[in-house]
Write an enzyme that holds these catalytic residues in place. Structure first.
Site, short mmCIF file in Angstrom:
data_model
loop_
_atom_site.label_atom_id
_atom_site.label_comp_id
_atom_site.label_asym_id
_atom_site.label_seq_id
_atom_site.Cartn_x
_atom_site.Cartn_y
_atom_site.Cartn_z
N ASP A 1 -23.92 47.21 6.86
CA ASP A 1 -23.32 47.62 8.14
C ASP A 1 -22.93 46.48 9.09
OD1 ASP A 1 -24.08 50.01 6.99
OD2 ASP A 1 -25.38 50.67 8.62
N CYS B 1 -31.15 50.37 9.49
CA CYS B 1 -30.48 50.56 8.19
C CYS B 1 -30.93 49.55 7.14
CB CYS B 1 -28.98 50.59 8.37
SG CYS B 1 -28.48 52.11 9.25
N LYS C 1 -21.94 55.72 4.24
CA LYS C 1 -23.10 56.58 4.51
C LYS C 1 -22.98 57.17 5.90
CE LYS C 1 -25.77 52.67 6.11
NZ LYS C 1 -26.01 53.20 7.47
C1 VGL Z 1 -27.74 52.07 12.27
C2 VGL Z 1 -28.56 53.40 13.95
C3 VGL Z 1 -27.60 54.35 13.68
C4 VGL Z 1 -27.84 50.78 11.52
C5 VGL Z 1 -26.79 53.01 11.99
O1 VGL Z 1 -26.85 50.37 10.87
O2 VGL Z 1 -28.93 50.16 11.56
N1 VGL Z 1 -28.63 52.28 13.25
N2 VGL Z 1 -26.72 54.14 12.69
#
Ligand code: VGL
Ligand code: ZN
Length: 203
Positions: A8, A150, A105
């Site tokens: 991410d 994540c 995701k």
């Molecule tokens: C994430 C919170 C919500 C992350 C993704 O990538 O850590 N955290 N969505």
């Protein structure tokens, strides 16, 4: 086979983004420097539809409040990483030429997915585990954002799937430092290893 997993590294998790991770942009040169050292590089991308259940706005509630959704704790986040939005794109400085596959995701409207492997209720697989096994990946090196969400959930699932797991500490940043201290203890307890990028092997 040694595999680099980039979690991410998207605009919304960078300073100035919708769900900024403090100093999140500092992982960019570290991850870019690591990529040529690995035989296989894969990435995840948080990819939510509008009105996603993890957004505070979907419940008329406050951001960072925890509620129950279908019996599962859910932290309510600011709207972030909406499919096709600028915030959902990888940071422009992230090198992408060696990323072989991208696993998206958080696409199911009603359930969140921190891990790159499964949603938070472990109902649906992204296919990442099967892909890695098919490729012969056995040592997984985790990087990216956020270290305490994540990245952590992906590491836990990877260990449960039987991979040898390394967290590259200077290639991640957490949303909450105190939470990250607990997370690191849990990763070690589960058999994961924590290393620095300078100690990553060259293959
Ligand atoms: C994430 C919170 C919500 C992350 C993704 O990538 O850590 N955290 N969505
Ligand atoms: Zn998300």
């Amino acid at each position: 086979m040694n595999t680099l997993i980039i979690i991410d590294v998207q605009n919304d998790f960078m300073p100035g983004g919708k769900l900024p991770v403090p100093a999140g942009d500092e992982v960019l040169p570290v991850i870019n420097g690591l990529q040529p050292k690995f035989e296989l590089v894969v990435s995840t991308q948080d990819w939510h539809p509008k009105g996603h259940a993890s957004f505070a706005t979907s419940h008329g509630a406050s951001e960072f409040e925890t509620i129950k959704i279908n019996g599962l704790d859910q932290i309510l986040w600011p709207e972030h990483c909406i499919q096709d939005s600028e915030g959902a794109q990888f940071h422009p400085e992230l090198k992408t030429d060696r990323i072989e596959s991208i696993f998206r995701k958080g696409t199911s409207p009603k359930i969140d997915s921190y891990s790159g492997f499964y949603d938070n209720a472990h109902l649906k697989s992204t296919g990442l585990s099967g892909y890695l096994k098919d490729k012969g990946a056995s040592q997984l090196y985790f990087t990216g954002l956020a270290g305490d969400y994540c990245v952590y959930y992906s590491v836990k699932d990877a260990l449960a799937e039987g991979f040898e797991v390394f967290l590259i500490e200077d290639a991640t940043r957490p949303i909450d430092e105190k939470n990250f201290e607990k997370v690191k203890i849990d990763i070690l307890r589960r058999g994961g290893k924590i290393i620095q990028s300078k100690d990553a092997p060259i293959f």
